[in-house]
Design an enzyme around this catalytic site. Structure first.
Site, PDB file in Angstrom:
ATOM      1  N   HIS A 216     -21.018   7.988 -12.582  1.00  0.00           N
ATOM      2  CA  HIS A 216     -20.135   8.786 -11.725  1.00  0.00           C
ATOM      3  C   HIS A 216     -19.236   9.608 -12.635  1.00  0.00           C
ATOM      4  O   HIS A 216     -18.994   9.244 -13.775  1.00  0.00           O
ATOM      5  CB  HIS A 216     -19.308   7.883 -10.808  1.00  0.00           C
TER       6      HIS A 216
ATOM      7  N   ASP B 216     -22.133   8.865  -0.291  1.00  0.00           N
ATOM      8  CA  ASP B 216     -21.453   8.596  -1.555  1.00  0.00           C
ATOM      9  C   ASP B 216     -20.138   7.871  -1.252  1.00  0.00           C
ATOM     10  O   ASP B 216     -19.412   8.265  -0.341  1.00  0.00           O
ATOM     11  CB  ASP B 216     -21.187   9.952  -2.238  1.00  0.00           C
TER      12      ASP B 216
ATOM     13  N   GLY C 111     -13.152  13.415 -11.044  1.00  0.00           N
ATOM     14  CA  GLY C 111     -12.230  14.547 -11.103  1.00  0.00           C
ATOM     15  C   GLY C 111     -12.263  15.267 -12.441  1.00  0.00           C
ATOM     16  O   GLY C 111     -13.247  15.190 -13.181  1.00  0.00           O
TER      17      GLY C 111
END
Ligand SMILES: [Zn+2]
Length: 284
Positions: A210, A81, A182
């Protein structure tokens, strides 16, 4: 069963689902993710990101990831990744990773396309697949959650994505359409039309989201409907593990707390969290 990303996305396309891409940074997250996938009979990708080097070296987890993938009752892709340079990408391929993501999203278009094309050429020799990225999700520091006022975020341009896919030969595209890495400090506003347009212009190329953890269930379902075929999910699973450790410590009772026992609690909590995500990805 070990598969590459192209094979994994083909299964997702056929079933009209998204596969989960989960970071396995150590044996605990790896076990949690594999158990969840097997229990729900779901194809998945297990991933190690270059920025996780600060916790574990890729050499330390690669053999373990590959063994778990091969032994799994479901298709599992072992993926790098956010590979940031070609030497590191080559290291992952040499270790047996069946997919590599090259993140050249911070580079100018020409440079991103040229380096990604090189990664594709390298990966082909190993029978591995490549995920490229165009557009920027903004800040990508580990565990950082700034989606407010982040002017480094750039949504992917579908026409440029068509060009990028043609120039590089990638198997899947990570694109920016409103998600962030995040923690989310505000509800993300997703532009599903970007996903639909890229798919339409580029022969239904598998789109990767993502920053999938923290996105609402409704938005995840709409993303899959628009053509997202892989959803990267990690931060909220990581957070679930930490919450379990805190709760176990606060309610320990008799005797001294032991790390081994705390990690079992973390593993169980991560497994439950991942199962919740997978159910949505499977449209169940
Ligand atoms: Zn990412």
């Amino acid at each position: 069963m070990l598969v590459n990303l192209k094979e994994l996305c083909a299964v997702a396309e056929q079933r009209n689902i998204a596969v989960g891409g989960f970071n396995a940074v150590d044996v605990h997250s790896l076990k949690a993710v594999i158990r969840a996938a097997e229990e729900l009979d779901a194809p998945i990708a297990i991933m190690f990101a270059q920025l996780h080097e600060k916790f574990t070296h890729i050499e330390d987890v690669a053999a373990l990831m590959l063994r778990y993938a091969k032994d799994a009752s479901v298709p599992v892709c072992v993926q790098l990744d956010h590979g940031e340079d070609l030497d590191y990408v080559k290291k992952a391929l040499d270790l047996g990773f069946t997919a590599v993501m090259f993140d050249g999203s911070a580079l100018p278009y020409e440079e991103n396309a040229a380096q990604t094309a090189k990664v594709v050429e390298m990966a082909r020799a190993y029978g591995s697949s490549v995920e490229g990225e165009l557009g920027s999700l903004g800040k990508r520091e580990y565990g950082d959650g700034a989606s407010v006022g982040d002017d480094t975020k750039t949504y992917t341009d579908p026409q440029l994505a068509r060009q990028f896919i043609a120039d590089t030969g990638i198997d899947a595209l990570a694109c920016s359409f409103g998600t962030t890495h995040g923690f989310y400090v505000e509800k993300p506003k997703l532009n599903f039309e970007i996903v639909r347009q890229i798919r339409k212009l580029s022969g239904d190329v598998p789109i990767v989201m993502h920053g999938g953890s923290g996105v609402s269930e409704e938005d995840l379902r709409r993303s899959i409907d628009a053509g997202v075929r892989k959803i990267n999910y990690f931060t909220y699973m990581d957070k679930a593990g930490a919450a379990a450790i805190r709760s176990r410590l606060e309610n320990w009772g008799e005797g001294q707390p032991l790390l081994t026992k705390l990690m079992v609690s973390a593993e169980d909590a991560m497994e439950e969290n991942v199962k919740g995500a997978i159910r949505v990805f499977l449209n169940r």
